[in-house]
Motif scaffolding. Sequence first.
Motif, PDB file in Angstrom:
ATOM      1  N   VAL A 121       0.876  -1.151   0.092  1.00 52.62           N
ATOM      2  CA  VAL A 121      -0.163  -0.066   0.163  1.00 52.62           C
ATOM      3  C   VAL A 121       0.883   1.395  -0.062  1.00 52.62           C
ATOM      4  O   VAL A 121       1.766   1.519   0.874  1.00 52.62           O
ATOM      5  CB  VAL A 121      -0.910   0.118   1.417  1.00 52.62           C
ATOM      6  CG1 VAL A 121      -1.847   1.191   1.258  1.00 52.62           C
ATOM      7  CG2 VAL A 121      -1.720  -1.167   1.300  1.00 52.62           C
ATOM      8  N   ARG A 122       0.975   1.834  -1.164  1.00 52.19           N
ATOM      9  CA  ARG A 122       1.857   2.994  -1.231  1.00 52.19           C
ATOM     10  C   ARG A 122       1.295   4.295  -0.986  1.00 52.19           C
ATOM     11  O   ARG A 122       0.247   4.516  -0.655  1.00 52.19           O
ATOM     12  CB  ARG A 122       2.496   3.290  -2.804  1.00 52.19           C
ATOM     13  CG  ARG A 122       3.317   1.839  -3.103  1.00 52.19           C
ATOM     14  CD  ARG A 122       3.736   2.110  -4.498  1.00 52.19           C
ATOM     15  NE  ARG A 122       4.515   0.701  -4.910  1.00 52.19           N
ATOM     16  CZ  ARG A 122       5.888   0.446  -4.551  1.00 52.19           C
ATOM     17  NH1 ARG A 122       6.351   1.333  -3.732  1.00 52.19           N
ATOM     18  NH2 ARG A 122       6.423  -0.421  -4.917  1.00 52.19           N
ATOM     19  N   ASN A 140       3.045   1.757   3.357  1.00 49.12           N
ATOM     20  CA  ASN A 140       4.383   2.686   3.360  1.00 49.12           C
ATOM     21  C   ASN A 140       3.675   3.822   4.179  1.00 49.12           C
ATOM     22  O   ASN A 140       2.378   4.108   4.150  1.00 49.12           O
ATOM     23  CB  ASN A 140       4.798   2.997   2.117  1.00 49.12           C
ATOM     24  CG  ASN A 140       5.619   2.021   1.523  1.00 49.12           C
ATOM     25  OD1 ASN A 140       6.192   0.948   2.255  1.00 49.12           O
ATOM     26  ND2 ASN A 140       6.094   1.835   0.255  1.00 49.12           N
ATOM     27  N   PRO A 141       4.646   4.784   4.331  1.00 47.56           N
ATOM     28  CA  PRO A 141       4.078   5.969   4.879  1.00 47.56           C
ATOM     29  C   PRO A 141       3.269   6.553   3.945  1.00 47.56           C
ATOM     30  O   PRO A 141       3.812   6.767   2.859  1.00 47.56           O
ATOM     31  CB  PRO A 141       5.511   6.893   5.348  1.00 47.56           C
ATOM     32  CG  PRO A 141       6.694   5.735   5.100  1.00 47.56           C
ATOM     33  CD  PRO A 141       5.906   4.667   4.542  1.00 47.56           C
TER      34      PRO A 141
ATOM     35  N   ARG B 150       8.636   9.986  -0.262  1.00 50.92           N
ATOM     36  CA  ARG B 150       7.212   9.759  -0.267  1.00 50.92           C
ATOM     37  C   ARG B 150       6.329  10.023  -1.639  1.00 50.92           C
ATOM     38  O   ARG B 150       5.562   9.091  -2.080  1.00 50.92           O
ATOM     39  CB  ARG B 150       6.795  10.893   0.903  1.00 50.92           C
ATOM     40  CG  ARG B 150       5.172  10.615   1.009  1.00 50.92           C
ATOM     41  CD  ARG B 150       5.195   9.507   1.976  1.00 50.92           C
ATOM     42  NE  ARG B 150       6.064   9.365   2.929  1.00 50.92           N
ATOM     43  CZ  ARG B 150       5.871  10.063   4.172  1.00 50.92           C
ATOM     44  NH1 ARG B 150       4.819  10.814   4.639  1.00 50.92           N
ATOM     45  NH2 ARG B 150       6.818   9.952   5.002  1.00 50.92           N
ATOM     46  N   ASP B 153       7.375   7.170  -3.904  1.00 50.23           N
ATOM     47  CA  ASP B 153       6.369   5.888  -3.385  1.00 50.23           C
ATOM     48  C   ASP B 153       4.836   6.125  -4.066  1.00 50.23           C
ATOM     49  O   ASP B 153       4.456   5.078  -4.693  1.00 50.23           O
ATOM     50  CB  ASP B 153       6.186   5.900  -1.928  1.00 50.23           C
ATOM     51  CG  ASP B 153       5.521   4.609  -1.643  1.00 50.23           C
ATOM     52  OD1 ASP B 153       5.950   3.845  -2.190  1.00 50.23           O
ATOM     53  OD2 ASP B 153       4.920   4.808  -0.341  1.00 50.23           O
ATOM     54  N   LEU B 193      12.004   0.706   1.628  1.00 47.79           N
ATOM     55  CA  LEU B 193      10.713   1.142   1.624  1.00 47.79           C
ATOM     56  C   LEU B 193      10.034   1.203   0.320  1.00 47.79           C
ATOM     57  O   LEU B 193       8.808   0.844   0.304  1.00 47.79           O
ATOM     58  CB  LEU B 193      10.875   2.868   2.154  1.00 47.79           C
ATOM     59  CG  LEU B 193       9.643   3.529   2.269  1.00 47.79           C
ATOM     60  CD1 LEU B 193       9.057   3.201   3.343  1.00 47.79           C
ATOM     61  CD2 LEU B 193       9.799   4.780   2.100  1.00 47.79           C
TER      62      LEU B 193
END
Lengths: 240, 265
Positions: A121-122, A140-141, B150, B153, B193
Amino acid sequence: MPAEETPTLKANIKPPVLVKLTKDGLLFLLDERCEFVDLIEHLKGLLFGETEAAFEGTKVKVAVDYGNRELDSGEVRDLLDVFLQKDNFVLVEWGSNTETRRTWAQTRKHLPKQNIFKGTVRAGQRLVFDGDVVVIGDVNPGGEVVASGDVYVFGKLAGVAHSGATGNRQTIIAAADFSPMQLRIASIVSRAPEENGKYLRTFMEFAYLRDDGMAVDKLKYLHWAGYQPTVPVATEEEAL
Amino acid sequence: MSTAIVITSGKGGVGKTTSSANIGTALALQGKKVCMVDLDIGLRNLDIVMGLENRIVFDIVDVVNGECELSQALVHDKRVPGLALLPAAQHRDKFVITPEQSKQIVDNLGELFDFIILDCPAGIEHGFRVAVAGAHQALVITTPENAAVRDADRVIGMLESANIMSPKLVINRIRPKMVRSGDMLDIDEIVQLLGIDLIGIVPDDETVISNANKGEPTVLKPDSKASLAYRNIARRILGDTVPLMSLEDEPTGLWSRMRRLISGR
């Protein structure tokens, strides 16, 4: 006439005897429409035929529900005989519309939906589920997982998780690698505690609601939190 | 069979255009026919970084509108054989090109070139969809900052939903000293990540900025570490196995060499 054919057709597909595993023991559901001879034959085959081994062992509580079938005294005796021949069977209930059957049907109906999501889950993604969800992958954050039931993450939870989104305070959030950005259970929002500017990061922990707010504990203490996990009380054994 | 690679990041200012220019040039230096397409319509930069600004006559919007042939709009770089640029329009709105039109152009370019490098604008809106439409592969550029990671991502998620699976990661502007002291995210952390393959790391290098200002891609100057990093990325795109470069500065003084000898590092 098709209207009358349908039930017989259904009876042909469904085996005359269904065995269900309940919390207390076994529940035998006997078909109410098929011929009595077929029923007793099938039952004997089940208990003393090839599948005999499955019903042997320690004492087990047995409930028998014959539905709306009208049995005469001879048939009752025949049917009872079959069950009494099994030494390890303790007959606890006998009749139509038994208590055991009703409880079984209830738990089955209330078993929450269980979802499995495979993948990461991005950031920016928000997944919403009805019932419990197991995420196999990382959150993920910036990613968010919302469920009306429990949230389990088989990976790293670094984003936002919301369990009991429809108001269920009994739900939990658990993760293998537990370093969430924010946790929400029902309407309670909580942040992960920070230490030296770094978020808490633990392994195999879960968050739950107490009267005084949210708490986090090791997964092995799940039963201490007074949390009742939803175990499947009824398993399908129709193949028997 | 040509390969169209979109270079994207989500966040602005992490080095998409610089990376596009350098990776494109490095691929051409390896003997491939390469076309770089600037899709940042309205804010074109790639031509400046490549030093080709003064040779632009037509641009991608003219091609879409049928005002010129595709071959007329291409600007061929005279320094590197086989390298061309399809510039963006400077004074138009970005909505003049639809994703279908950009895919058509990429397909047409595919008949002329081995590699098409698509320089994606920042953001994840219309411009991103236009840039991604014709791409077969993607390179995601990020820097070792939380905000850039971020956004990377987020972009990876969007690439996946656009059916561009397994994008490759480039970590740009790494400062080895800051990573060592723990003030910068380290490479492993970022890769873990984002969960995609790392195709290259580029150290922070001042010559990249000065070369961009001069209109010369850094890869044309073989003396800097960033230049080597971009060449390595190009070789990895071509399928070579090249180990990741060491970011440590080689100690040159007598004392540091002795210290190294003693500590066994």
